[in-house]
Design a protein around this motif. Structure first.
Motif, PDB file in Angstrom:
ATOM      1  N   ASP A   6       0.860  -1.176   0.000  1.00 40.64           N
ATOM      2  CA  ASP A   6       0.000   0.000   0.000  1.00 40.64           C
ATOM      3  C   ASP A   6       0.900   1.232   0.000  1.00 40.64           C
ATOM      4  O   ASP A   6       1.645   1.463   0.948  1.00 40.64           O
ATOM      5  N   ASP A   7       0.845   2.033  -1.058  1.00 40.84           N
ATOM      6  CA  ASP A   7       1.752   3.183  -1.170  1.00 40.84           C
ATOM      7  C   ASP A   7       1.377   4.338  -0.244  1.00 40.84           C
ATOM      8  O   ASP A   7       2.080   5.346  -0.182  1.00 40.84           O
ATOM      9  N   GLU A   8       0.285   4.203   0.506  1.00 46.97           N
ATOM     10  CA  GLU A   8      -0.063   5.221   1.494  1.00 46.97           C
ATOM     11  C   GLU A   8       0.603   4.933   2.846  1.00 46.97           C
ATOM     12  O   GLU A   8       0.411   5.692   3.793  1.00 46.97           O
ATOM     13  N   MET A   9       1.382   3.857   2.909  1.00 49.91           N
ATOM     14  CA  MET A   9       2.006   3.454   4.171  1.00 49.91           C
ATOM     15  C   MET A   9       3.520   3.505   4.078  1.00 49.91           C
ATOM     16  O   MET A   9       4.086   3.388   2.989  1.00 49.91           O
ATOM     17  N   GLU A  10       4.151   3.664   5.231  1.00 43.86           N
ATOM     18  CA  GLU A  10       5.608   3.570   5.327  1.00 43.86           C
ATOM     19  C   GLU A  10       6.021   2.162   4.865  1.00 43.86           C
ATOM     20  O   GLU A  10       5.257   1.211   5.054  1.00 43.86           O
ATOM     21  N   SER A  12       7.977  -0.451   5.829  1.00 46.19           N
ATOM     22  CA  SER A  12       7.878  -1.621   6.719  1.00 46.19           C
ATOM     23  C   SER A  12       6.439  -1.874   7.140  1.00 46.19           C
ATOM     24  O   SER A  12       6.011  -3.027   7.260  1.00 46.19           O
ATOM     25  N   VAL A  13       5.703  -0.818   7.368  1.00 44.58           N
ATOM     26  CA  VAL A  13       4.287  -0.953   7.722  1.00 44.58           C
ATOM     27  C   VAL A  13       3.543  -1.580   6.545  1.00 44.58           C
ATOM     28  O   VAL A  13       2.737  -2.497   6.722  1.00 44.58           O
ATOM     29  N   ALA A  14       3.830  -1.097   5.346  1.00 43.67           N
ATOM     30  CA  ALA A  14       3.161  -1.607   4.146  1.00 43.67           C
ATOM     31  C   ALA A  14       3.426  -3.100   3.956  1.00 43.67           C
ATOM     32  O   ALA A  14       2.515  -3.850   3.578  1.00 43.67           O
ATOM     33  N   LEU A  15       4.645  -3.535   4.221  1.00 43.05           N
ATOM     34  CA  LEU A  15       4.970  -4.955   4.079  1.00 43.05           C
ATOM     35  C   LEU A  15       4.194  -5.796   5.092  1.00 43.05           C
ATOM     36  O   LEU A  15       3.595  -6.816   4.742  1.00 43.05           O
ATOM     37  N   LEU A  16       4.199  -5.353   6.341  1.00 42.26           N
ATOM     38  CA  LEU A  16       3.441  -6.082   7.364  1.00 42.26           C
ATOM     39  C   LEU A  16       1.953  -6.066   7.053  1.00 42.26           C
ATOM     40  O   LEU A  16       1.273  -7.101   7.130  1.00 42.26           O
ATOM     41  N   TYR A  17       1.441  -4.909   6.674  1.00 40.17           N
ATOM     42  CA  TYR A  17       0.020  -4.795   6.347  1.00 40.17           C
ATOM     43  C   TYR A  17      -0.332  -5.700   5.160  1.00 40.17           C
ATOM     44  O   TYR A  17      -1.407  -6.315   5.134  1.00 40.17           O
ATOM     45  N   ALA A  18       0.567  -5.799   4.193  1.00 41.73           N
ATOM     46  CA  ALA A  18       0.315  -6.635   3.011  1.00 41.73           C
ATOM     47  C   ALA A  18       0.089  -8.093   3.404  1.00 41.73           C
ATOM     48  O   ALA A  18      -0.708  -8.790   2.767  1.00 41.73           O
TER      49      ALA A  18
END
Length: 168
Positions: A6-10, A12-18
């Protein structure tokens, strides 16, 4: 096959969220063909948690994580809508008078809330410690990972219930 960041996230956060988003997508595919009788099937000896109970449980647990990240208690109105984590005996609460679609729609609202929380997180926020069950603590990073892991764990239960139901 890859995780969609998600390009709206930092980063590392985006990877975990994914991992959470991918696992949730798999859950929806897993239950999309579950009919009403199968949704409430509790195993051949009626001693397992039903798919309905597991779907509600996943939504309630994730909801609690959203509020942990906010460092807030779950509001009473939200608790009333989603129900408790466990019943008086420590078991998953009984679920009735609903459909797979309703349970997924309810869970979708929690997933949207969770995504919005993740958008707010910085890389540094991942190391923040939040309260967890029974007086324990966990980092936000671990919490996000745990949400995906917990869902995969119960997807195995759902797969088993489907197999048992369809081969009875």
């Amino acid at each position: 096959m890859d995780l969609q960041l998600d390009d709206e996230m930092e980063p590392s956060v985006a990877l975990l969220y994914a991992t959470v988003a991918d696992t949730y997508k798999r859950l929806k595919l897993l239950v999309m063909d579950v009919d009403q009788e199968e949704l409430f099937f509790k195993g051949p000896n009626n001693e397992m948690n039903s798919i309905a109970q597991l779907l509600r449980h996943l939504a309630v647990v994730d909801l609690h994580w959203v509020y942990r990240f906010r460092n807030q208690p779950v509001p009473l109105g939200v608790q009333k809508e989603y129900g408790p984590l466990t019943d008086r005996t420590g078991q998953l609460p009984h679920v009735q008078d609903t459909t797979t679609v309703n349970l997924i729609n309810s869970y979708e609202k929690v997933q949207t809330m969770f995504r919005l929380e993740c958008i707010k997180l910085s890389e540094k926020d991942l190391t923040k410690v939040v309260s967890y069950e029974n007086g324990q603590t966990a980092t936000i990073r671990w919490g996000i990972w745990h949400i995906a892991d917990h869902s995969r764990y119960h997807q195995a239960h759902i797969s088993l219930l489907k197999k048992l139901y369809r081969h009875k």
